[in-house]
Design a protein around this motif. Structure first.
Motif, PDB file in Angstrom:
ATOM      1  N   CYS A 231       0.447  -1.715   0.054  1.00 11.61           N
ATOM      2  CA  CYS A 231       0.276   0.390   0.430  1.00 11.61           C
ATOM      3  C   CYS A 231       1.055   1.066  -0.153  1.00 11.61           C
ATOM      4  O   CYS A 231       2.297   1.317   0.985  1.00 11.61           O
ATOM      5  CB  CYS A 231      -1.050   0.242   1.443  1.00 11.61           C
ATOM      6  N   ARG A 232       0.590   2.486  -0.624  1.00 18.28           N
ATOM      7  CA  ARG A 232       1.296   3.129  -0.465  1.00 18.28           C
ATOM      8  C   ARG A 232       0.628   4.492  -0.227  1.00 18.28           C
ATOM      9  O   ARG A 232       0.950   5.650  -0.800  1.00 18.28           O
ATOM     10  CB  ARG A 232       1.501   3.907  -2.466  1.00 18.28           C
ATOM     11  N   ALA A 233      -0.646   4.401   0.602  1.00 20.70           N
ATOM     12  CA  ALA A 233      -0.922   5.276   1.279  1.00 20.70           C
ATOM     13  C   ALA A 233      -0.365   6.304   2.459  1.00 20.70           C
ATOM     14  O   ALA A 233       0.885   4.904   2.875  1.00 20.70           O
ATOM     15  CB  ALA A 233      -2.425   4.884   1.965  1.00 20.70           C
TER      16      ALA A 233
ATOM     17  N   CYS B  74      -5.325   0.653   2.339  1.00 17.23           N
ATOM     18  CA  CYS B  74      -6.372   1.746   2.269  1.00 17.23           C
ATOM     19  C   CYS B  74      -7.260   1.005   0.871  1.00 17.23           C
ATOM     20  O   CYS B  74      -8.502   2.078   0.555  1.00 17.23           O
ATOM     21  CB  CYS B  74      -5.427   3.026   1.257  1.00 17.23           C
ATOM     22  N   GLY B  75      -6.980   0.294   0.682  1.00 18.79           N
ATOM     23  CA  GLY B  75      -8.238  -0.167  -1.357  1.00 18.79           C
ATOM     24  C   GLY B  75      -7.654   0.531  -1.874  1.00 18.79           C
ATOM     25  O   GLY B  75      -9.123   0.484  -2.960  1.00 18.79           O
ATOM     26  N   ASP B  76      -6.791   2.366  -2.072  1.00 20.30           N
ATOM     27  CA  ASP B  76      -7.663   2.622  -3.293  1.00 20.30           C
ATOM     28  C   ASP B  76      -6.075   3.773  -3.626  1.00 20.30           C
ATOM     29  O   ASP B  76      -6.505   3.794  -4.998  1.00 20.30           O
ATOM     30  CB  ASP B  76      -8.273   3.641  -2.768  1.00 20.30           C
ATOM     31  N   CYS B  77      -5.241   3.154  -4.131  1.00 22.55           N
ATOM     32  CA  CYS B  77      -3.923   3.295  -4.216  1.00 22.55           C
ATOM     33  C   CYS B  77      -3.966   2.612  -5.483  1.00 22.55           C
ATOM     34  O   CYS B  77      -4.676   1.148  -5.665  1.00 22.55           O
ATOM     35  CB  CYS B  77      -2.565   3.288  -3.333  1.00 22.55           C
TER      36      CYS B  77
ATOM     37  N   CYS C 203      -2.433  -1.527  -4.335  1.00 20.54           N
ATOM     38  CA  CYS C 203      -3.958  -2.073  -3.612  1.00 20.54           C
ATOM     39  C   CYS C 203      -4.988  -2.262  -4.951  1.00 20.54           C
ATOM     40  O   CYS C 203      -6.042  -3.943  -4.754  1.00 20.54           O
ATOM     41  CB  CYS C 203      -4.286  -0.436  -2.707  1.00 20.54           C
TER      42      CYS C 203
HETATM   43 ZN   LIG Z   1      -2.502   1.547  -0.688  1.00 21.20          ZN
END
Ligand SMILES: [Zn+2]
Length: 359
Positions: free
Chosen positions: A55-57, A76-79, A82
């Motif tokens: 993850c890159r958050a 985060c599920g968003d980067c 992910c």
């Molecule tokens: Zn992420």
């Protein structure tokens, strides 16, 4: 790949704490073994862990750098990484899912080749082998070679119902991470959200699922299966003599053997029937000691009555008999023989007790 439901993992505090500590220390073991019943979140955790590693958050980076052993809200599920992992398109995350079939040596050889390459995008390659006990002995031996000399920058995550289902040589090389059955409350909440059913219906299904979200979802999908399950439990309750525990004379052996024969005809339902029987006996035992969680809450009055009339030694002997039957079935012993032996042992357990403690 399905999106992991991170809500599933809220009940798995120990597993989360352990995985958080691995991430924070920056020193991952070469192999992890996630063990627990089906539907307790092992696959979701494997995917989520792979995401958290990549993850890159900002929070994820900070956590990995600062050594904070927390895993709240992560990944985060968003980067980009992910999202790639969620969609099954991350080149460094390899998932072996036999979907109920055996995992053959060719599949494991291919995986080993992939693992010998350097990661493309992430810091490490992560291989997830779902239902690892489904590996053939040849496949398991091929994997053992990798575990004995793991390539750098790789992490293997194996999942299994029980640690003992795997070859001891494999299991001993994996760091254990245990998953508990999910709480009824958690399952009910997820059912309500995912299936849009009422709170009452969700609570009833959750009670039947014995800690497995996948079973709860299957039951929610099929009301006929849910009704069939209720009926099956009633039959098992009576076949085990729990409905007349004070009679002290169990039903004639011929009746028990007819039950065994009937049951053996629907082969696919036998493991579930044995599981139901085990849960009823376990609940009766738990109520005897007035401690612990009862699975069959809706039967609590009947179970309480049974617990007042059946000696714990009898219950223990009966639970052992069920375990032996489960073991024999996995060893491919003829189901009818297994069930007949079980019915005889269930009766013998009562008789034995009567001889040792005559009224
Ligand atoms: Zn992420």
């Amino acid at each position: 790949m399905i999106k992991p439901d991170l809500d599933l993992l809220k009940d798995q505090k120990l597993a989360r704490r352990l995985m958080g500590a691995f991430l924070a220390s920056g020193r991952l073991p070469h192999a992890l073994l996630f063990s627990g019943i089906g539907g307790s979140g092992k696959k979701a955790a494997a995917v989520a862990f792979a995401m958290a590693c990549n993850c890159r958050a900002a929070e994820a980076k900070e956590m990995r750098a600062s050594g904070k052993a927390l895993w709240n809200g992560l990944p985060c599920g968003d980067c980009a990484p992910c999202r790639k992992i969620l969609s099954g398109n991350h080149p460094d995350i390899l998932v072996v899912d036999a979907g109920g079939n055996t995992i053959k040596i060719e599949r494991i050889r291919r995986l080993c080749q992939d693992l010998s390459l350097k990661p493309y995008e992430g810091d490490r390659r992560i291989a997830v082998i779902l239902d690892a006990p489904r590996m053939t002995p040849e496949a398991a031996n091929a994997l053992l070679k990798v575990l004995e000399e793991p390539p750098p920058e790789t992490l293997l995550i194996l999942t299994a119902t029980q640690r003992s289902d795997l070859l001891p040589t494999l299991a001993s090389r994996c760091h254990p991470v245990n998953f508990h059955p999910l709480s009824e409350g958690r399952i009910a909440t997820i059912l309500e959200r995912r299936c849009g059913i009422s709170a009452d219906a969700a609570a009833t299904l959750a009670a039947m699922a014995h800690g497995s979200l996948s079973r709860a979802l299957a039951l929610a999908d099929s009301p006929a299966d849910a009704a069939e399950w209720q009926h099956r439990r009633e039959v098992v309750f009576s076949a085990a003599g729990l409905d007349h525990p004070d009679a002290r004379i169990s039903q004639p052996l011929t009746v028990a053997l007819v039950f065994a024969e009937r049951l053996s005809l629907e082969k696919a339902g036998i493991p579930e029937t044995l599981e139901i029987l085990q849960s009823l006996l376990r609940d009766t035992m738990v109520l005897h000691w007035r401690s612990g969680h009862v699975f069959n809450k809706d039967l609590i009055e009947k179970l309480q009555y049974a617990s007042q009339h059946i000696h714990p030694d009898v219950l223990l002997a009966q639970m052992t008999a069920v375990q032996h039957a489960e073991r024999d079935l996995t060893a491919n012993v003829n189901p009818r023989l297994v069930l007949e032996k079980l019915m005889i042992e269930l009766r013998d357990a009562c008789d034995e007790k009567d001889r040792r403690h005559p009224l």
